[in-house]
Design a protein around this motif. Structure first.
Motif, PDB file in Angstrom:
ATOM      1  N   GLU A  14      79.659  47.119  55.058  1.00  0.00           N
ATOM      2  CA  GLU A  14      79.463  47.630  56.419  1.00  0.00           C
ATOM      3  C   GLU A  14      80.229  46.785  57.441  1.00  0.00           C
ATOM      4  O   GLU A  14      80.845  47.305  58.355  1.00  0.00           O
ATOM      5  CB  GLU A  14      77.982  47.601  56.785  1.00  0.00           C
ATOM      6  CG  GLU A  14      77.148  48.625  56.061  1.00  0.00           C
ATOM      7  CD  GLU A  14      77.461  50.044  56.493  1.00  0.00           C
ATOM      8  OE1 GLU A  14      77.625  50.251  57.707  1.00  0.00           O
ATOM      9  OE2 GLU A  14      77.567  50.912  55.622  1.00  0.00           O
ATOM     10  N   ILE A  42      72.755  45.524  48.527  1.00  0.00           N
ATOM     11  CA  ILE A  42      73.127  46.913  48.748  1.00  0.00           C
ATOM     12  C   ILE A  42      73.938  47.045  50.018  1.00  0.00           C
ATOM     13  O   ILE A  42      74.530  48.055  50.303  1.00  0.00           O
ATOM     14  CB  ILE A  42      71.864  47.778  48.888  1.00  0.00           C
ATOM     15  CG1 ILE A  42      70.851  47.389  47.836  1.00  0.00           C
ATOM     16  CG2 ILE A  42      72.164  49.236  48.818  1.00  0.00           C
ATOM     17  CD1 ILE A  42      69.456  47.714  48.229  1.00  0.00           C
ATOM     18  N   ARG A  43      73.899  45.983  50.775  1.00  0.00           N
ATOM     19  CA  ARG A  43      74.402  46.061  52.133  1.00  0.00           C
ATOM     20  C   ARG A  43      75.885  46.376  52.196  1.00  0.00           C
ATOM     21  O   ARG A  43      76.379  46.959  53.142  1.00  0.00           O
ATOM     22  CB  ARG A  43      74.138  44.735  52.805  1.00  0.00           C
ATOM     23  CG  ARG A  43      73.752  44.890  54.229  1.00  0.00           C
ATOM     24  CD  ARG A  43      73.274  43.554  54.691  1.00  0.00           C
ATOM     25  NE  ARG A  43      74.050  43.179  55.840  1.00  0.00           N
ATOM     26  CZ  ARG A  43      74.437  41.939  56.057  1.00  0.00           C
ATOM     27  NH1 ARG A  43      74.193  40.995  55.181  1.00  0.00           N
ATOM     28  NH2 ARG A  43      75.108  41.664  57.134  1.00  0.00           N
ATOM     29  N   SER A  44      76.569  45.913  51.186  1.00  0.00           N
ATOM     30  CA  SER A  44      77.977  46.279  51.024  1.00  0.00           C
ATOM     31  C   SER A  44      78.884  45.825  52.144  1.00  0.00           C
ATOM     32  O   SER A  44      78.648  44.807  52.771  1.00  0.00           O
ATOM     33  CB  SER A  44      78.130  47.781  50.893  1.00  0.00           C
ATOM     34  OG  SER A  44      78.256  48.346  52.169  1.00  0.00           O
TER      35      SER A  44
END
Lengths: 205, 345
Positions: free
Chosen positions: A19, A15-17
């Motif tokens: 960033e 989910i960290r994507s």
């Protein structure tokens, strides 16, 4: 049979994507800084609008007062504009702005800590009206956590707030506070340990 | 806890930056002692506690003050104000006749524009549909930056660009949402019978609409989410689910009161793991079929109601099915890509 008592940690890396890639905005900031230095007021207004709200929240957490936070951030921007020709920012404008706001907040905090007004301010800050939709247990925990954070040693508290609520990376915090990444991490661990200890009666009931 | 190494893992865990080997280590540490588990749960609880918010920043006011104090000329910066019409009318009207013409023209123009203006507000743009195949999962980013992870077999319908006053998407299946905050344009997830409304937060929705699992389960990681049944009178029974809580909605009922739960359990599917506690066997097998894209047969359809408590991990399907066979006193055979349970003789 299986033991179901243990809890499962989800792998959030998914989910960290992206960033990480956000740091690319450092480049655009420097380009806009060059324009500002040349007297481009429009560019300055963009910069102001980009960072005002986050810097305000950042300062507000430190000094626990909205209107003072507003003043601090406005001052930083006003001075930046007035002294733009004399300021040399070559690495990271965002970090620089945070640094300025941080220094000013800290100075103010030091002055206030000398006076008794500080304790009262903490109370005022805590009196924020609860919205009717929130349940009280939740609210109580929120207050307890807030108090526990307030009790942390100053440096420790700053780092926890920056990591948790400003959602900064360790490297960013280190750059703004001008300390090593390792120190930041050590302080974070210290913060978590104290919070755990302080809040254990609250959490285990 | 004394070991500094574990604290490093915990810091990474809070940042969501654990590698898979590090995650294994943290698992091991948690499993080794009840106290460790408690510690991590408590840290999670503290971490998830939202801050007490300051008053909203007054950006426009601050900017005006800044302009004044810095001595910036207002002409040189863009103003966030509605455009003003020129003071003097540029049309010069000579006589009554032409005035009338203009009046009629204006009326006709308005009549022509009404449907157009109306359509701007009402027309829903065509929806895109995304279906995740069995054995797959998918991450999608919407036009507002909202990110959604979808599990195998799920379907999501969404507009390419959010133009309406609310951001509305339709979900069938299971999805983890990270909604970009926008107080002016609430985000709504619609399922078959539920409406989930948020401003900006992280939460999971499970809604398969199967006979064996007709529930809609909403689990919230961050922020607040409201849940109500779609066919119920407006707001009659709406619940607010806060971070760390879940609520369930059964067809023709009001949503359950939000209760604290271990939210990580509800998003462990992202990692191909899932807890079932006293769940119908049929629900478990449905999940496995979606994840592994294999057909599974029971000797008797009544067995779908058997209750099982089971933890599914990302392991070969045979292993999990063997466990299920054992628990239900069945035998398992694999035949042409199909798995067939039979009664033990």
């Amino acid at each position: 049979m299986l033991n179901f008592t243990f809890e499962i940690l989800a792998d959030l890396t998914l989910i960290r994507s992206l960033e990480e890639s956000k740091d690319a905005s450092g480049e655009t900031d420097l380009i806009s800084w060059r324009k500002i230095r040349a007297g481009d007021a429009k560019e300055f207004s963009f910069l102001f609008k980009k960072y005002y709200a986050v810097l305000y929240r950042f300062a507000g957490r430190f000094i626990k007062d909205g209107s003072t936070a507003e003043n601090i951030v406005q001052n930083v921007f006003v001075n930046l504009w007035i002294e733009k020709e004399r300021r040399n920012i070559e690495t990271n404008l965002k970090a620089y702005l945070y640094q300025m706001v941080h220094n000013q907040s800290l100075n103010l905090l030091k002055q206030e800590q000398k006076s008794i007004a500080y304790e009262e301010k903490t109370l005022v800050y805590h009196k924020t009206a609860p919205s009717p939709e929130e349940n009280t247990a939740e609210k109580e925990l929120q207050l307890a956590v807030q108090r526990a954070i307030d009790k942390l040693p100053e440096r420790c508290r700053q780092i926890y707030l920056m990591k948790r609520y400003d959602q900064m990376k360790y490297a960013e915090i280190a750059r703004i506070l001008n300390i090593s990444v390792n120190t930041v991490k050590t302080q974070m661990k210290r913060a978590l340990k104290s919070l755990l200890q302080e809040l254990s009666p609250f959490l285990n009931c | 806890m004394k070991n500094s190494h574990e604290w490093d893992l915990i810091l990474k865990y809070l940042e969501n930056s654990l590698s898979s080997t590090e995650r294994e280590k943290l698992y091991k540490w948690i499993r080794s002692d009840q106290q460790n588990q408690k510690t991590l749960q408590n840290i999670q609880k503290i971490w998830n506690t939202p801050e007490i918010e300051l008053p909203e920043p007054r950006l426009e006011l601050a900017w005006q003050k800044c302009i004044q104090a810095a001595g910036i000329e207002t002409d040189s910066v863009p103003q966030d104000r509605p455009l003003r019409f020129p003071e003097k009318n540029s049309f010069i009207l000579h006589n009554n006749w032409s005035k009338k013409i203009w009046r009629y023209a204006a009326v006709i123009l308005v009549l022509i524009l009404i449907p157009f203006i109306f359509s701007l507000f009402t027309e829903t743009p065509p929806l895109k549909e995304l279906h995740v195949l069995k054995a797959q999962k998918m991450e999608v980013t919407l036009s507002d930056g909202t990110r959604i992870n979808l599990d195998a077999g799920s379907t999501l319908r969404y507009p390419e660009i959010f133009t309406a006053q609310v951001r509305q998407v339709y979900l069938s299946g299971e999805g983890y949402f990270e909604v970009t905050p926008n107080p002016d344009q609430p985000f709504i997830v619609k399922t078959d019978n539920a409406l989930i409304r948020v401003l900006g937060t992280k939460f999971n929705v499970r809604s398969w609409h199967k006979n064996l699992d007709p529930r809609v389960t909403v689990a919230v990681l961050e922020g607040n989410v409201s849940l109500r049944a779609e066919n119920q009178p407006r707001a009659s029974r709406k619940v607010i689910i806060s971070a760390g809580q879940i609520s369930e909605l059964l067809p023709n009922e009001a949503p359950s009161l939000p209760r604290p739960a271990n939210i990580l359990k509800y998003i462990s599917w992202l990692d191909r793991e899932m807890h079932f506690e006293n769940a119908p066997l049929g629900e478990v097998l449905d999940q496995l079929e979606r994840w592994y894209d294999r057909d599974i047969f029971l000797p008797d359809s009544a067995l779908v109601h058997n209750r099982v408590t089971l933890f599914i991990e990302d392991k070969p399907l045979t292993e999990t099915l063997q466990k299920i066979a054992m628990m239900n006193n069945l035998t398992l055979e694999e035949e042409n890509d199909k798995f067939i349970f039979s009664y033990r003789k």
